[in-house]
Design an enzyme around this catalytic site. Structure first.
Site, PDB file in Angstrom:
ATOM      1  N   PHE A  10       0.817  -1.208   0.000  1.00 51.70           N
ATOM      2  CA  PHE A  10       0.000   0.000   0.000  1.00 51.70           C
ATOM      3  C   PHE A  10       0.850   1.257   0.000  1.00 51.70           C
ATOM      4  O   PHE A  10       1.805   1.378   0.775  1.00 51.70           O
ATOM      5  CB  PHE A  10      -0.915   0.040   1.229  1.00 51.70           C
ATOM      6  CG  PHE A  10      -2.086  -0.896   1.133  1.00 51.70           C
ATOM      7  CD1 PHE A  10      -3.289  -0.477   0.577  1.00 51.70           C
ATOM      8  CD2 PHE A  10      -1.983  -2.203   1.592  1.00 51.70           C
ATOM      9  CE1 PHE A  10      -4.364  -1.347   0.473  1.00 51.70           C
ATOM     10  CE2 PHE A  10      -3.056  -3.078   1.499  1.00 51.70           C
ATOM     11  CZ  PHE A  10      -4.248  -2.648   0.928  1.00 51.70           C
ATOM     12  N   ASP A  11       0.463   2.197  -0.827  1.00 54.07           N
ATOM     13  CA  ASP A  11       0.950   3.573  -0.731  1.00 54.07           C
ATOM     14  C   ASP A  11       0.297   4.187   0.506  1.00 54.07           C
ATOM     15  O   ASP A  11      -0.721   3.683   1.003  1.00 54.07           O
ATOM     16  CB  ASP A  11       0.542   4.327  -2.004  1.00 54.07           C
ATOM     17  CG  ASP A  11       0.826   5.809  -1.918  1.00 54.07           C
ATOM     18  OD1 ASP A  11       1.959   6.184  -1.578  1.00 54.07           O
ATOM     19  OD2 ASP A  11      -0.102   6.595  -2.174  1.00 54.07           O
ATOM     20  N   LEU A  12       0.858   5.298   1.011  1.00 58.24           N
ATOM     21  CA  LEU A  12       0.280   5.950   2.193  1.00 58.24           C
ATOM     22  C   LEU A  12      -0.545   7.185   1.832  1.00 58.24           C
ATOM     23  O   LEU A  12      -1.733   7.262   2.146  1.00 58.24           O
ATOM     24  CB  LEU A  12       1.395   6.335   3.167  1.00 58.24           C
ATOM     25  CG  LEU A  12       0.928   6.977   4.483  1.00 58.24           C
ATOM     26  CD1 LEU A  12       0.076   6.010   5.300  1.00 58.24           C
ATOM     27  CD2 LEU A  12       2.120   7.455   5.303  1.00 58.24           C
TER      28      LEU A  12
END
Length: 229
Positions: A10-12
């Site tokens: 996941f990207d943040l």
């Protein structure tokens, strides 16, 4: 849920946490320190300028030190005719930015469901390590992740293939059983594609994709991941 993916990366920013909200709060605090008016036009102008610099960094057209040293110095000079210390402003801004941890709708529920399915979850974010780590900790999302990869510590930014090579070298994830989830076509989706893994483009505003970058899936809400993962 099927067993197609064992690992989800996941990207943040603007995937799990609202970066735009954090940026706005940080800029308002910084502008207040400098005693300049933080109207919506100025905030938008900086946001656009800042995004353009991060895109240049992704393409290796500038360095990290150039970005942090010059962005405020150039912006305040051009927008307000104000001379400031770029480095000092950047440090102040980052300290304020670290306090922003508003969650994107559905993030906790989606991550909770994935963990109940025994998925391995990684976080992969471009940015400053202490800022991202503080925001993640304050949001209470940190416990969901088996490993966290921040570009500052990895030594390069997404979409650089070396970022993903580092991730796979320092984990037990299998590329054919891994997918990348993020909001940025130029960073998350291009990076995942270059690494040979499937990608989920999180596009809640349903923006048209006029680029050559093609995600495996396009989702407008985070819980849609559960149908495919």
């Amino acid at each position: 849920m099927n067993e197609k993916y064992q690992t989800l990366i996941f990207d943040l920013d603007d995937t799990l946490l609202n970066f735009k909200s954090a940026e706005k709060q940080a800029l308002q605090a910084l502008f207040s320190d400098l005693k300049v008016k933080a109207d919506s036009a100025a905030l938008q102008a900086f946001s656009v300028y800042n995004q353009s610099l991060w895109k240049k960094l992704e393409k290796k057209e500038i360095t990290r030190s150039q970005l942090f040293e010059q962005r405020f110095q150039i912006f305040f000079k051009n927008y307000y005719q104000l001379e400031v210390s770029g480095l000092k402003c950047s440090q102040q801004y980052l300290s304020y930015l670290a306090n922003g941890h508003e969650e994107i709708k559905g993030a906790t529920q989606m991550l909770t469901q994935l963990k109940t399915e025994n998925k391995q979850l990684f976080l992969a974010t471009n940015g400053v390590a202490f800022v991202q780590e503080q925001r993640l900790k304050d949001s209470n999302l940190v416990s969901f992740f088996d490993q966290i990869f921040v570009s500052e510590k990895v030594g390069c930014e997404k979409p650089d293939p070396r970022f993903f090579a580092y991730l796979f070298e320092h984990s037990n994830a299998l590329p054919q059983k891994t997918a990348m989830v993020g909001d940025s076509l130029s960073s998350d989706i291009l990076g995942g594609s270059k690494a040979g893994i499937d990608t989920f483009w999180f596009n809640p505003t349903q923006t048209d994709n006029f680029t050559q970058v093609q995600p495996t899936y396009q989702i407008s809400a985070l819980d849609e991941i559960l149908k495919y993962a």
